[in-house]
Write a protein that holds these residues in place. Structure first.
Motif, PDB file in Angstrom:
ATOM      1  N   GLU A   1      -5.931  13.556  -6.090  1.00  0.00           N
ATOM      2  CA  GLU A   1      -6.161  13.874  -4.825  1.00  0.00           C
ATOM      3  C   GLU A   1      -5.516  12.645  -4.006  1.00  0.00           C
ATOM      4  O   GLU A   1      -5.106  12.860  -2.973  1.00  0.00           O
ATOM      5  CB  GLU A   1      -7.610  14.001  -4.342  1.00  0.00           C
ATOM      6  N   ARG A   2      -5.471  11.476  -4.610  1.00  0.00           N
ATOM      7  CA  ARG A   2      -4.957  10.382  -4.109  1.00  0.00           C
ATOM      8  C   ARG A   2      -3.568   9.989  -4.369  1.00  0.00           C
ATOM      9  O   ARG A   2      -2.832   9.291  -4.067  1.00  0.00           O
ATOM     10  CB  ARG A   2      -5.847   9.150  -4.048  1.00  0.00           C
TER      11      ARG A   2
ATOM     12  N   LYS B   1       1.992   8.398   2.115  1.00  0.00           N
ATOM     13  CA  LYS B   1       0.811   7.691   2.538  1.00  0.00           C
ATOM     14  C   LYS B   1       1.183   6.870   3.600  1.00  0.00           C
ATOM     15  O   LYS B   1       0.154   6.940   4.689  1.00  0.00           O
ATOM     16  CB  LYS B   1       0.348   6.557   1.552  1.00  0.00           C
TER      17      LYS B   1
ATOM     18  N   LYS C   1      -8.561  10.980   7.928  1.00  0.00           N
ATOM     19  CA  LYS C   1      -7.756  11.350   6.710  1.00  0.00           C
ATOM     20  C   LYS C   1      -6.877  10.271   6.164  1.00  0.00           C
ATOM     21  O   LYS C   1      -6.744  10.284   4.993  1.00  0.00           O
ATOM     22  CB  LYS C   1      -6.917  12.567   7.188  1.00  0.00           C
TER      23      LYS C   1
ATOM     24  N   LEU D   1       0.707   9.032   6.738  1.00  0.00           N
ATOM     25  CA  LEU D   1      -0.690   9.352   7.134  1.00  0.00           C
ATOM     26  C   LEU D   1      -1.141   8.115   8.093  1.00  0.00           C
ATOM     27  O   LEU D   1      -1.958   8.502   9.162  1.00  0.00           O
ATOM     28  CB  LEU D   1      -1.561   9.363   6.025  1.00  0.00           C
TER      29      LEU D   1
ATOM     30  N   HIS E   1      -9.105   8.151   4.158  1.00  0.00           N
ATOM     31  CA  HIS E   1      -9.563   8.940   3.038  1.00  0.00           C
ATOM     32  C   HIS E   1      -8.438   8.819   2.006  1.00  0.00           C
ATOM     33  O   HIS E   1      -8.995   8.365   0.678  1.00  0.00           O
ATOM     34  CB  HIS E   1      -9.566  10.437   3.525  1.00  0.00           C
ATOM     35  N   VAL E   2      -7.317   8.653   1.962  1.00  0.00           N
ATOM     36  CA  VAL E   2      -6.362   8.235   0.803  1.00  0.00           C
ATOM     37  C   VAL E   2      -6.221   6.898   0.710  1.00  0.00           C
ATOM     38  O   VAL E   2      -6.148   6.762  -0.607  1.00  0.00           O
ATOM     39  CB  VAL E   2      -4.733   9.090   1.622  1.00  0.00           C
ATOM     40  N   TRP E   3      -6.164   6.315   1.576  1.00  0.00           N
ATOM     41  CA  TRP E   3      -5.737   4.755   1.282  1.00  0.00           C
ATOM     42  C   TRP E   3      -7.159   4.148   0.674  1.00  0.00           C
ATOM     43  O   TRP E   3      -6.787   2.929  -0.295  1.00  0.00           O
ATOM     44  CB  TRP E   3      -5.435   3.952   2.683  1.00  0.00           C
TER      45      TRP E   3
ATOM     46  N   MET F   1      -0.213  10.468  -4.348  1.00  0.00           N
ATOM     47  CA  MET F   1       1.206  10.760  -3.664  1.00  0.00           C
ATOM     48  C   MET F   1       1.959   9.668  -3.385  1.00  0.00           C
ATOM     49  O   MET F   1       1.615   8.406  -3.642  1.00  0.00           O
ATOM     50  CB  MET F   1       0.281  11.481  -2.336  1.00  0.00           C
TER      51      MET F   1
END
Length: 449
Positions: free
Chosen positions: A216-217, A224, A89, A227, A92-94, A219
């Motif tokens: 979605e990314r 971040k 997860k 996470l 996924h964001v980074w 934030m």
């Protein structure tokens, strides 16, 4: 028997008998051990039977063998308890913001899994169950993501703690600690090459790996960073285990115990140490550990007979003096034969088949490489990575087919691995040309120690 046949012919007969026996479908260790024991009995009579028993006793007294079940246990505990899913997860964001970013993040996840597990199987299972559905849902090309997961999971047998390098070290009688250190830079180099290929390919054709939508990314940086907490436990276990070992505080076996206890604590801390997880981990650990022990036992028995015949010296004389090949030409032929065998055999079968011949031969060849057997262990392991992904019988190919959705056909899986196999071949050539990539780190740690 030796009165009718030369020792060279007996060695050739043993080798051909072993290869023919494998066509019967029997297990590798049974085939090789049987040929070794029978050859010993025929050559040396009743005393020859003791060679198998002696090999068994040598195996039981091999203290580093304790590392095998402990490292296997550590990897399965971390994968079965779902810690890897939390880590994905964060990737996924980074990484999701750039074309192919999730595929790059998948390679990153595989590197972390490799540092927690010495086998390819765990990375394959995690990638196929966690990363593959997410990548397909995001519109990634099914052929590319299939190759990404297979290539990334293969790093598990090169990046320490590698169980395959432990197996090689036991058969080649080389320090496992130096083999692990030798695998660090080649493993990271291959991972970087995989990532560069993904980035370049997706920049040329963004449809292969579309970036995540901005909402979605998008934030806050604080979120971040939170996470990234998912990676604290895996990295803490790895650095605690390897750090204590490299500082000389713990031995190899003690480090493996630290890793196993760390994985157990991590699963308990996350509240995921259930009875079902515990049973699955123990069953998988027992099965894999027993398989490796039988293979090492068979290899020791077969190798003892081969050494007793002087087969290695005879082959060295044939290739170097009679045919006139240079040491590097012999090495290239050996690697090419590995690649051919890799299309039909798994890593342990390849090692057991050629260990009695190739490993002593590399030690005798004047290649001009420091720590030649350590360096060759890395070359062998990369060849095993290729073997996992080479049609028609690559292990990872069938694992991927079993775990992938029905719309990913076997021909798609075969096509997906081609660019990554070529990358690994290129990486192997680079390490052959620049052996310091593998030998520098163990030499530095050894000198410092």
């Amino acid at each position: 028997m030796s009165g009718f046949l030369s020792y060279e012919m007996i060695a050739l007969l043993m080798f051909s008998s072993m290869m023919m026996s494998m066509l019967t479908g029997q297990r590798v260790f049974a085939t090789i051990g049987f040929v070794g024991v029978v050859a010993a009995a025929v050559l040396w009579g009743n005393g020859g039977f003791e060679m198998g028993f002696s090999a068994g006793m040598k195996l039981m007294k091999w203290y580093p063998l304790l590392t095998l079940p402990l490292f296997i246990y550590m990897g399965y505990m971390l994968s079965e308890s779902g810690i890897a899913e939390d880590l994905y997860k964060a990737f996924h964001v980074w990484f999701g913001g750039m074309p192919g970013g999730l595929a790059v993040g998948t390679i990153g996840l595989m590197v972390v899994i490799s540092a927690m597990n010495g086998l390819s199987v765990a990375g394959m299972a995690i990638g196929a169950s966690i990363a593959l559905p997410e990548l397909l849902r995001r519109g990634y090309d099914k052929i590319m993501v299939s190759g990404v997961i297979q290539a990334g999971s293969s790093l598990g047998i090169l990046i320490p703690p590698s169980v395959v390098l432990v197996l090689y070290g036991m058969i080649a009688r080389q320090p496992v600690s130096q083999l692990w250190l030798a695998g660090v830079f080649p493993g990271l180099m291959l991972a970087t090459m995989f990532c560069l290929y993904i980035i370049i390919r997706c920049r040329l054709n963004p449809a292969l790996g579309p970036a995540l939508p901005k909402e979605e990314r998008d934030m806050p940086m604080v979120e971040k960073l939170k996470l990234l907490r998912a990676g604290i436990l895996p990295f803490l276990i790895f650095f605690l285990m390897m750090g204590l070992f490299l500082m000389g505080i713990t031995s190899l076996v003690e480090s493996s115990a630290v890793g196993a206890l760390g994985a157990l604590f991590a699963a308990w801390y996350k509240g995921r140490l259930s009875k079902a997880v515990w049973n699955r981990v123990l069953e998988q650990t027992l099965g894999i550990s027993c398989m490796f022990m039988w293979i090492i036992l068979a290899a020791l028995c077969f190798g003892a007979v081969f050494d007793g015949l002087g087969a290695v010296r005879a082959i060295e004389t044939l290739l170097v003096r009679d045919i006139g090949l240079t040491p590097w030409q012999i090495l290239i032929i050996m690697q090419l034969s590995f690649l051919v065998m890799g299309a039909f055999l798994d890593d342990t079968a390849m090692l057991v088949i050629v260990a009695p011949l190739y490993i002593p031969l590399v030690g005798k060849l004047d290649l001009g490489v420091d720590n030649a057997l350590i360096w060759y262990g890395v070359l062998y392991t990369i060849t095993c990575q290729i073997a996992y992904m080479t049609p028609p019988f690559g292990y990872n190919l069938f694992l991927m087919k079993a775990m992938a959705p029905p719309d990913i056909r076997l021909i798609d899986i075969y096509r997906s691995v081609l660019p990554f196999v070529l990358i690994m071949m290129l990486g192997m050539v680079i390490i052959m040309i620049f052996p310091q990539i593998a030998t520098w780190l163990p030499s530095q740690i050894y000198l410092r120690g």
